[in-house]
Design an enzyme around this catalytic site. Structure first.
Site, PDB file in Angstrom:
ATOM      1  N   ASP A  33     -12.699   9.551  -1.589  1.00  0.00           N
ATOM      2  CA  ASP A  33     -12.374  10.242  -0.338  1.00  0.00           C
ATOM      3  C   ASP A  33     -12.007   9.246   0.763  1.00  0.00           C
ATOM      4  O   ASP A  33     -12.518   8.127   0.787  1.00  0.00           O
ATOM      5  CB  ASP A  33     -13.599  11.083   0.088  1.00  0.00           C
ATOM      6  CG  ASP A  33     -13.225  12.135   1.105  1.00  0.00           C
ATOM      7  OD1 ASP A  33     -12.018  12.411   1.268  1.00  0.00           O
ATOM      8  OD2 ASP A  33     -14.140  12.680   1.749  1.00  0.00           O
ATOM      9  N   LEU A  65     -13.701   2.357 -22.503  1.00  0.00           N
ATOM     10  CA  LEU A  65     -14.000   3.247 -21.369  1.00  0.00           C
ATOM     11  C   LEU A  65     -13.391   4.633 -21.570  1.00  0.00           C
ATOM     12  O   LEU A  65     -12.214   4.763 -21.904  1.00  0.00           O
ATOM     13  CB  LEU A  65     -13.422   2.625 -20.089  1.00  0.00           C
ATOM     14  CG  LEU A  65     -13.572   3.455 -18.812  1.00  0.00           C
ATOM     15  CD1 LEU A  65     -15.030   3.442 -18.336  1.00  0.00           C
ATOM     16  CD2 LEU A  65     -12.666   2.932 -17.703  1.00  0.00           C
ATOM     17  N   HIS A  79      -2.591   7.366   0.231  1.00  0.00           N
ATOM     18  CA  HIS A  79      -2.808   7.734  -1.178  1.00  0.00           C
ATOM     19  C   HIS A  79      -2.367   6.601  -2.113  1.00  0.00           C
ATOM     20  O   HIS A  79      -2.990   6.347  -3.137  1.00  0.00           O
ATOM     21  CB  HIS A  79      -2.071   9.035  -1.497  1.00  0.00           C
ATOM     22  CG  HIS A  79      -2.661  10.229  -0.797  1.00  0.00           C
ATOM     23  ND1 HIS A  79      -4.012  10.481  -0.780  1.00  0.00           N
ATOM     24  CD2 HIS A  79      -2.089  11.233  -0.073  1.00  0.00           C
ATOM     25  CE1 HIS A  79      -4.258  11.596  -0.089  1.00  0.00           C
ATOM     26  NE2 HIS A  79      -3.097  12.060   0.355  1.00  0.00           N
TER      27      HIS A  79
HETATM   28  C1  FPP Z   1      -8.899  12.142  -0.706  1.00  0.00           C
HETATM   29  O1  FPP Z   1      -8.401  11.582   0.482  1.00  0.00           O
HETATM   30  C2  FPP Z   1      -8.072  11.735  -1.824  1.00  0.00           C
HETATM   31  C3  FPP Z   1      -7.209  12.561  -2.482  1.00  0.00           C
HETATM   32  C4  FPP Z   1      -7.044  13.985  -2.169  1.00  0.00           C
HETATM   33  C5  FPP Z   1      -6.351  12.054  -3.560  1.00  0.00           C
HETATM   34  C6  FPP Z   1      -6.974  10.977  -4.395  1.00  0.00           C
HETATM   35  C7  FPP Z   1      -5.908  10.341  -5.189  1.00  0.00           C
HETATM   36  C8  FPP Z   1      -5.825   9.014  -5.415  1.00  0.00           C
HETATM   37  C9  FPP Z   1      -6.839   8.066  -5.001  1.00  0.00           C
HETATM   38  C10 FPP Z   1      -4.687   8.503  -6.201  1.00  0.00           C
HETATM   39  C11 FPP Z   1      -5.161   8.497  -7.619  1.00  0.00           C
HETATM   40  C12 FPP Z   1      -4.121   8.422  -8.614  1.00  0.00           C
HETATM   41  C13 FPP Z   1      -4.248   8.909  -9.877  1.00  0.00           C
HETATM   42  C14 FPP Z   1      -3.233   8.628 -10.890  1.00  0.00           C
HETATM   43  C15 FPP Z   1      -5.376   9.743 -10.296  1.00  0.00           C
HETATM   44  P1  FPP Z   1      -8.085  12.523   1.717  1.00  0.00           P
HETATM   45  O2  FPP Z   1      -6.610  12.624   1.882  1.00  0.00           O
HETATM   46  O3  FPP Z   1      -8.808  13.814   1.557  1.00  0.00           O
HETATM   47  O4  FPP Z   1      -8.679  11.664   2.873  1.00  0.00           O
HETATM   48  P2  FPP Z   1      -9.414  12.205   4.177  1.00  0.00           P
HETATM   49  O5  FPP Z   1     -10.780  12.618   3.721  1.00  0.00           O
HETATM   50  O6  FPP Z   1      -9.424  11.009   5.064  1.00  0.00           O
HETATM   51  O7  FPP Z   1      -8.606  13.338   4.726  1.00  0.00           O
END
Ligand code: FPP
Length: 328
Positions: A102, A213, A119
């Site tokens: 997050d 893994l 992201h």
């Molecule tokens: C939360 O941050 C994160 C996500 C909704 C997306 C997570 C995805 C990745 C880390 C990329 C991973 C890639 C693969 C291939 C699985 P948010 O946007 O909700 O952040 P915030 O809490 O600050 O709003």
């Protein structure tokens, strides 16, 4: 050899993870010798792991005997295995780590960057954590990449994320093979764009024989939905006479959830959530019943080796009792 005098300090990283010298007796805590535990036993099942930890708590000391079989098996499964950071103990590490990644958007906002950049940075963190998990011999890693609720986000952000998932999978496929990682996606795949669905199938198929893994990527995932679909499958089986109501046990439900492919370690030992939020957000609701929870203020793109090691160290210090009372 005198057990108490010749052994080294508590919780020391024990050199090469898979040291083959046999037997190497190692001190885990500073009391008197009470029990010898074979690490093969410790790692092989939930119960014996619990037993080892319990013995550790109750009797204050265990001496571990490293055997030849264990190191070679693990070295085959984890080609990049290396020495653990100071303080981590391979026998006390969580075997299954789950992560709610997050804070990508907040990380980007604080830097005046686009959400896409957040992201993108998050995907680099994920690659890092997957690599470290391989190097440290973690057995299973389950990450929350996209929730069912995330479908409510704006079209542009959803499209950016779907493209990013695709890009990362294309970039990482060779690495999954090289690192012997087995990859599975859980969640409602039907809602994903069809090129991504095809790519996921290809990645799952190409990594299906790997033995290192177990990486589970929860995408378009909802813990409640996972439980509902498990109940529907079980109900159908009962209706068709394949199961009786008495067959519906915890194991039975476990086996119908998305995480069943992970086998006997399908319930995470440790959940890490970044960004300071302290909630589960509909992630692995059933599976987290006895999981140790670690919340950390850092945003997901800022997670690094030290923070990950810190979370594992926190886990090592926990006393897992599963509702029981030690020594009774
Ligand atoms: C939360 O941050 C994160 C996500 C909704 C997306 C997570 C995805 C990745 C880390 C990329 C991973 C890639 C693969 C291939 C699985 P948010 O946007 O909700 O952040 P915030 O809490 O600050 O709003």
């Amino acid at each position: 050899m005198s057990a108490s005098s010749s052994l080294s300090s508590p919780f020391r990283g024990h050199g090469p993870l898979f040291d083959t010298s046999i037997p190497v007796l190692r001190r885990c805590h500073g009391y008197t010798l009470s029990k010898v535990v074979n690490p093969l036993q410790v790692i092989s099942s939930e119960k014996s792991h619990f037993y080892a930890r319990r013995t550790f708590e109750v009797r204050s000391e265990i001496f571990y005997s490293h055997t030849a079989e264990h190191p070679s098996t693990l070295a085959d499964a984890y080609p990049s295995c290396r020495q653990l950071p100071h303080g981590l103990d391979s026998l006390l590490l969580p075997r299954h780590v789950a992560i709610i990644m997050d804070g990508n958007s907040r990380w980007a906002e604080r830097r005046g960057l686009s959400r896409a950049a957040g992201h993108e940075a998050g995907s680099r963190s994920l690659k890092k954590i997957v690599q470290l998990s391989c190097e440290w011999g973690i057995s299973a890693l389950t990450v929350f990449a996209f929730s069912m609720e995330n479908w409510e986000r704006g079209e542009v952000e959803i499209s950016i994320l779907m493209q990013l998932f695709q890009k990362v999978l294309i970039e990482e496929l060779d690495n999954f093979v090289k690192e012997n990682i087995q990859v599975r996606f859980i969640g409602d795949m039907q809602r994903l764009p069809s090129p991504l669905q095809s790519l996921i199938q290809k990645v799952q198929q190409k990594t299906s024989e790997n033995t290192g893994l177990k990486l589970t990527v929860a995408t378009s995932y909802s813990g409640r939905h996972d439980i509902i679909q498990a109940c529907q499958h079980i109900a159908t089986n009962v209706q068709q006479g394949k199961l009786s109501p008495q067959d519906i046990t915890e194991d039975c439900l476990d086996e119908h959830l998305g995480t069943s492919w992970i086998g006997d370690i399908r319930n995470p030992d440790l959940l890490i959530r970044t960004s300071g939020e302290q909630r589960l957000s509909n992630f692995l609701l059933w599976q987290l019943a006895y999981t140790e929870l670690f919340f950390i203020d850092a945003m997901w793109p800022d997670i690094d080796e030290n923070l990950y090691a810190g979370a594992l160290l926190y886990y090592q210090m926990r006393s897992r009792r599963y509702g029981r009372r030690p020594g009774v």
